[in-house]
Scaffold this active site. Structure first.
Site, mmCIF file in Angstrom:
data_model
loop_
_atom_site.group_PDB
_atom_site.id
_atom_site.type_symbol
_atom_site.label_atom_id
_atom_site.label_comp_id
_atom_site.label_asym_id
_atom_site.label_seq_id
_atom_site.Cartn_x
_atom_site.Cartn_y
_atom_site.Cartn_z
ATOM 1 N N GLU A 1 3.252 -6.629 2.722
ATOM 2 C CA GLU A 1 2.520 -5.444 3.202
ATOM 3 C C GLU A 1 3.465 -4.468 3.897
ATOM 4 O O GLU A 1 3.148 -3.899 4.938
ATOM 5 C CB GLU A 1 1.343 -5.805 4.117
ATOM 6 N N HIS B 205 -3.013 -11.141 4.871
ATOM 7 C CA HIS B 205 -2.569 -11.456 6.239
ATOM 8 C C HIS B 205 -2.643 -12.957 6.472
ATOM 9 O O HIS B 205 -3.165 -13.421 7.495
ATOM 10 C CB HIS B 205 -3.410 -10.687 7.269
ATOM 11 N N ARG C 132 -3.334 3.290 0.510
ATOM 12 C CA ARG C 132 -3.202 2.879 1.913
ATOM 13 C C ARG C 132 -4.537 2.358 2.439
ATOM 14 O O ARG C 132 -5.555 3.077 2.413
ATOM 15 C CB ARG C 132 -2.750 4.101 2.728
ATOM 16 N N ALA C 133 -4.529 1.110 2.933
ATOM 17 C CA ALA C 133 -5.794 0.458 3.307
ATOM 18 C C ALA C 133 -6.485 1.178 4.450
ATOM 19 O O ALA C 133 -7.698 1.408 4.422
ATOM 20 C CB ALA C 133 -5.531 -0.999 3.675
ATOM 21 N N SER C 134 -5.706 1.551 5.479
ATOM 22 C CA SER C 134 -6.348 2.159 6.647
ATOM 23 C C SER C 134 -6.896 3.550 6.339
ATOM 24 O O SER C 134 -7.763 4.043 7.055
ATOM 25 C CB SER C 134 -5.364 2.234 7.816
ATOM 26 N N HIS D 46 0.851 -1.195 0.000
ATOM 27 C CA HIS D 46 0.000 0.000 0.000
ATOM 28 C C HIS D 46 0.882 1.239 0.000
ATOM 29 O O HIS D 46 1.991 1.235 0.541
ATOM 30 C CB HIS D 46 -0.891 0.036 1.249
ATOM 31 N N TYR E 256 -8.463 -6.314 10.840
ATOM 32 C CA TYR E 256 -7.933 -6.900 9.603
ATOM 33 C C TYR E 256 -8.025 -8.429 9.640
ATOM 34 O O TYR E 256 -8.507 -9.071 8.698
ATOM 35 C CB TYR E 256 -6.464 -6.495 9.385
ATOM 36 N N ARG F 181 6.419 -2.382 11.648
ATOM 37 C CA ARG F 181 7.592 -1.834 10.980
ATOM 38 C C ARG F 181 8.889 -2.072 11.746
ATOM 39 O O ARG F 181 9.956 -1.655 11.313
ATOM 40 C CB ARG F 181 7.398 -0.330 10.755
ATOM 41 N N HIS G 86 -10.035 -6.668 1.680
ATOM 42 C CA HIS G 86 -9.254 -5.897 2.652
ATOM 43 C C HIS G 86 -10.118 -4.814 3.267
ATOM 44 O O HIS G 86 -10.583 -3.911 2.577
ATOM 45 C CB HIS G 86 -8.040 -5.263 1.964
#
Lengths: 342, 342
Positions: free
Chosen positions: A284, A223, A71-73, A8, A194, A290, A178
């Protein structure tokens, strides 16, 4: 070639977030709603946001090409109405298209859809078609819960979703299932919502006959499939109770799992339980996790290390996970690569 | 001794379900609401429902004692108001108490609570105390989502739950975190809602400092912890991002997982990733998955076979999983056993 099917644009220039915040403020106060033309991000800014982030890590870790989506969020389909989502999706998709034009060997797009709670999903089709036909995107991200953790939409097997599926079949593109940010205080976005959505989507397919209606429809469950591979015995047993065929016949022509599982034992379970033809490499990154794993000294989301270290997968299997399966599940990706002689 | 910490009375005589159906009908039409005294189940009926079902399988499979609570999917806290839940919980708990009196060597009770959406959880305390003090129950089942899949209650870290926790600490009993039937069409009860709730509860604890407020509070997360062990790297990484201590320090003095994972690779993952002191033997039979696994020829939910076959657990570890950990997490169980010289 190593293809990461789940990336993303989490590192977009700050101007994007600022614009979005003004758009959100504009829902209550239309006088402050920004014009699309007020968002100005230069090619140099895009390059910098990629070269120092995703592309840097791809080079360090050794992957070649990322299927890249907004970006998914930040999709946050629960915010505002269809008009808000539509404008926002168009902006985010265009940025991913520009990234893929700037780095054609390293990024290819997948679209977010302008979903909105309670709005017919077929309203997403124009944006979807634009992304595939004009931008050369090879897949979409489909949010099974545009309400953001309240789960007010019908299951994925419901006919309300069929117009999307018909278009996916026509264009021969898969959907990654997603969700986006949770606005339900019960669900942490990346730690619960998620994973729950992944499990939920799988079970919605299991209890239905969706893939009888759409034999060529393909869903990528990210995921690592949520809780599914860990509970594969449970799901096999539930399918049996429900008089469904064996899962390999009932679902595995149509459902695929990515490798966004951030430790070796998880990847080992995934590759032991799920047929190798159904596993697609993904990290991802730069995403939810991170940091550096103190137990290994390497980043949690450097999933290539786990695949490399696998003693379950043969060299041939790893090729499928890294490249072969992605070309099969994303035929437009395969065509784009072949057009370049790859 | 082999203790199964997760059994529900799924085989209660049909009269119970009939009474419940009349109770539910009585919500709309009070004239048909049944009296508690109208439910008549004899000791012989109870014996028969157990001897031919749970006890038969316990003998076949080789477990000795089951912590036995009312049927989880029938708790259905979303139905009716507190009065309805209260009457229903009292009936269901009493039946489990009678079973444990009829088979004192094989069953010991855990209570369902009379939860109701939007009602202060402290209203559950009288039923809880009765079950522990009068019936000798050794634990409770706490539903983090009495709405049945709409997730309208605050997270488990919210102070609304604290009166329950204070009572748990006072009585030194753990709670199994267990939802009930989903009335949200998105979530299949046993294939999605149960597993999602397990993951959600874990993450609610992870993001909070609940166990700083209650250092001796103990939660048992069933179904092998939902998606948690499979994504242990993700959860370790999320804790790190949130500047929380290592999970073993942050959560594993207080959170335990059962072994209701219905295939060997899942149990192997669980036992590889989660410290053995945090794993308690359980099968949840006769429950969600009652069939025979064609890949093994044995029942999916005969989880003892997976523990027996484990090459990860030593004999000493297996003793902890089968007995030692249960005695530690359920001190009232340990005391009850010791009172019998066991």
């Amino acid at each position: 070639m190593i293809i990461d099917v789940h990336g993303h644009y989490t590192t977009a220039p700050k101007a994007l977030e600022d614009w979005r915040n003004r758009q959100i403020a504009g829902i209550k106060d239309p006088s402050v709603r920004p014009k699309v033309s007020e968002l100005k991000i230069s090619d140099d800014e895009l390059r910098e946001s990629i070269v120092n982030n995703q592309l840097k890590k791809m080079r360090e870790r050794g992957s070649d090409l990322t299927i890249f989506s907004p970006r998914a969020s930040f999709m946050a389909h629960h915010i505002g109405d269809f008009e808000v989502s539509s404008t926002w999706a168009a902006i985010c998709n265009e940025l991913c298209a520009r990234v893929s034009q700037l780095f054609p060997d390293h990024f290819i797009g997948a679209a977010m859809l302008p979903q909105s709670p309670g709005v017919d999903p077929k309203t997403c089709i124009p944006e979807l078609e634009k992304c595939v036909k004009d931008y050369g995107f090879v897949g979409i991200n489909l949010n099974p819960d545009p309400s953001g953790g309240h789960w007010t939409s019908p299951p994925l097997s419901d006919r309300q979703w069929y117009p999307i599926y018909e278009k996916m079949v026509e264009l021969d593109i898969p959907a990654m299932i997603h969700v986006s940010t949770s606005c339900n205080a019960c669900f942490h976005t990346t730690g619960a919502h998620y994973l729950n959505a992944d499990t939920t989507a799988f079970m919605q397919c299991l209890t239905s006959d969706l893939f009888k209606d759409f034999p060529t429809l393909r869903f990528l469950i990210p995921h690592g499939g949520g809780a599914v591979p860990y509970h594969w015995g449970r799901f096999r047993g539930l399918a049996q109770e429900l008089k469904k065929p064996l899962l390999k016949d009932h679902l595995l022509h149509n459902i695929f799992f990515d490798t966004c599982v951030y430790h070796q034992p998880g990847i080992d379970l995934l590759t032991k339980v799920i047929p190798v033809d159904n596993i697609l490499f993904a990290s991802e990154m730069i995403g939810a996790v991170r940091g550096i794993d103190p137990e290994t000294g390497f980043p949690y989301d450097d999933t290539k290390r786990y695949i490399e270290a696998s003693t379950i997968l043969s060299a041939k299997d790893k090729h499928k996970v890294y490249e072969g399966n992605a070309r099969r599940v994303f035929p437009r990706l395969d065509a784009a690569l072949k057009a370049k002689g790859k």
